[in-house]
Design a protein around this motif. Structure first.
Motif, PDB file in Angstrom:
ATOM      1  N   GLU A 115       0.833  -1.207   0.000  1.00  0.00           N
ATOM      2  CA  GLU A 115       0.000   0.000   0.000  1.00  0.00           C
ATOM      3  C   GLU A 115       0.867   1.256   0.000  1.00  0.00           C
ATOM      4  O   GLU A 115       0.527   2.258  -0.632  1.00  0.00           O
ATOM      5  N   ALA A 116       1.997   1.218   0.680  1.00  0.00           N
ATOM      6  CA  ALA A 116       2.916   2.358   0.675  1.00  0.00           C
ATOM      7  C   ALA A 116       3.482   2.589  -0.733  1.00  0.00           C
ATOM      8  O   ALA A 116       3.571   3.727  -1.198  1.00  0.00           O
ATOM      9  N   VAL A 117       3.849   1.501  -1.403  1.00  0.00           N
ATOM     10  CA  VAL A 117       4.356   1.622  -2.772  1.00  0.00           C
ATOM     11  C   VAL A 117       3.256   2.159  -3.688  1.00  0.00           C
ATOM     12  O   VAL A 117       3.487   3.072  -4.481  1.00  0.00           O
ATOM     13  N   ARG A 118       2.049   1.607  -3.555  1.00  0.00           N
ATOM     14  CA  ARG A 118       0.950   2.083  -4.379  1.00  0.00           C
ATOM     15  C   ARG A 118       0.667   3.558  -4.110  1.00  0.00           C
ATOM     16  O   ARG A 118       0.442   4.345  -5.025  1.00  0.00           O
ATOM     17  N   GLY A 119       0.700   3.941  -2.834  1.00  0.00           N
ATOM     18  CA  GLY A 119       0.464   5.341  -2.475  1.00  0.00           C
ATOM     19  C   GLY A 119       1.498   6.275  -3.084  1.00  0.00           C
ATOM     20  O   GLY A 119       1.170   7.360  -3.566  1.00  0.00           O
ATOM     21  N   ALA A 120       2.747   5.834  -3.083  1.00  0.00           N
ATOM     22  CA  ALA A 120       3.810   6.644  -3.685  1.00  0.00           C
ATOM     23  C   ALA A 120       3.581   6.807  -5.184  1.00  0.00           C
ATOM     24  O   ALA A 120       3.718   7.906  -5.733  1.00  0.00           O
ATOM     25  N   LEU A 121       3.208   5.717  -5.864  1.00  0.00           N
ATOM     26  CA  LEU A 121       2.959   5.791  -7.301  1.00  0.00           C
ATOM     27  C   LEU A 121       1.688   6.581  -7.608  1.00  0.00           C
ATOM     28  O   LEU A 121       1.611   7.275  -8.630  1.00  0.00           O
ATOM     29  N   ALA A 122       0.704   6.490  -6.724  1.00  0.00           N
ATOM     30  CA  ALA A 122      -0.545   7.231  -6.914  1.00  0.00           C
ATOM     31  C   ALA A 122      -0.350   8.732  -6.709  1.00  0.00           C
ATOM     32  O   ALA A 122      -1.177   9.532  -7.143  1.00  0.00           O
ATOM     33  N   ALA A 123       0.726   9.107  -6.074  1.00  0.00           N
ATOM     34  CA  ALA A 123       1.005  10.524  -5.835  1.00  0.00           C
ATOM     35  C   ALA A 123       1.701  11.189  -7.018  1.00  0.00           C
ATOM     36  O   ALA A 123       1.945  12.403  -6.990  1.00  0.00           O
TER      37      ALA A 123
END
Length: 93
Positions: A72-80
């Motif tokens: 989720e942290a990786v996804r959040g970084a990419l979603a930003a």
């Protein structure tokens, strides 16, 4: 092809005619790197075991419970990161 994948995921749309072709289905600022990666690769996960794949060490794995947080942290970084940011030309340090 890849264009069809992006169309199915709602990232691109096509139009026919002399001025036709592929174009973004929504504003570039509303499309993120996470959207693009997930359109091609599926859900963002660093390990297959989180998605139910079998692992030979799963029974002794103390890390598995933590992978959803990491993913989720990786996804959040990419979603930003919006597509507009990728389109900017600047030196990356």
């Amino acid at each position: 092809g890849l264009g069809d994948v992006y169309k199915r995921q709602g990232l691109l749309r096509s139009s026919r005619g002399a001025g036709g072709g592929l174009q973004l289905a929504r504003p570039a600022a509303a499309i993120t790197v996470a959207d693009i990666v997930e359109a091609v690769e599926g859900p963002i996960a660093l390990t297959a075991c989180v998605e139910g794949a079998q692992c030979s060490v799963e029974h002794d794995c103390s890390v598995k419970p933590h992978w959803p947080v990491v993913n989720e942290a990786v996804r959040g970084a990419l979603a930003a990161i919006p597509l507009t940011q990728l389109a900017r030309t600047r030196e990356i340090a």
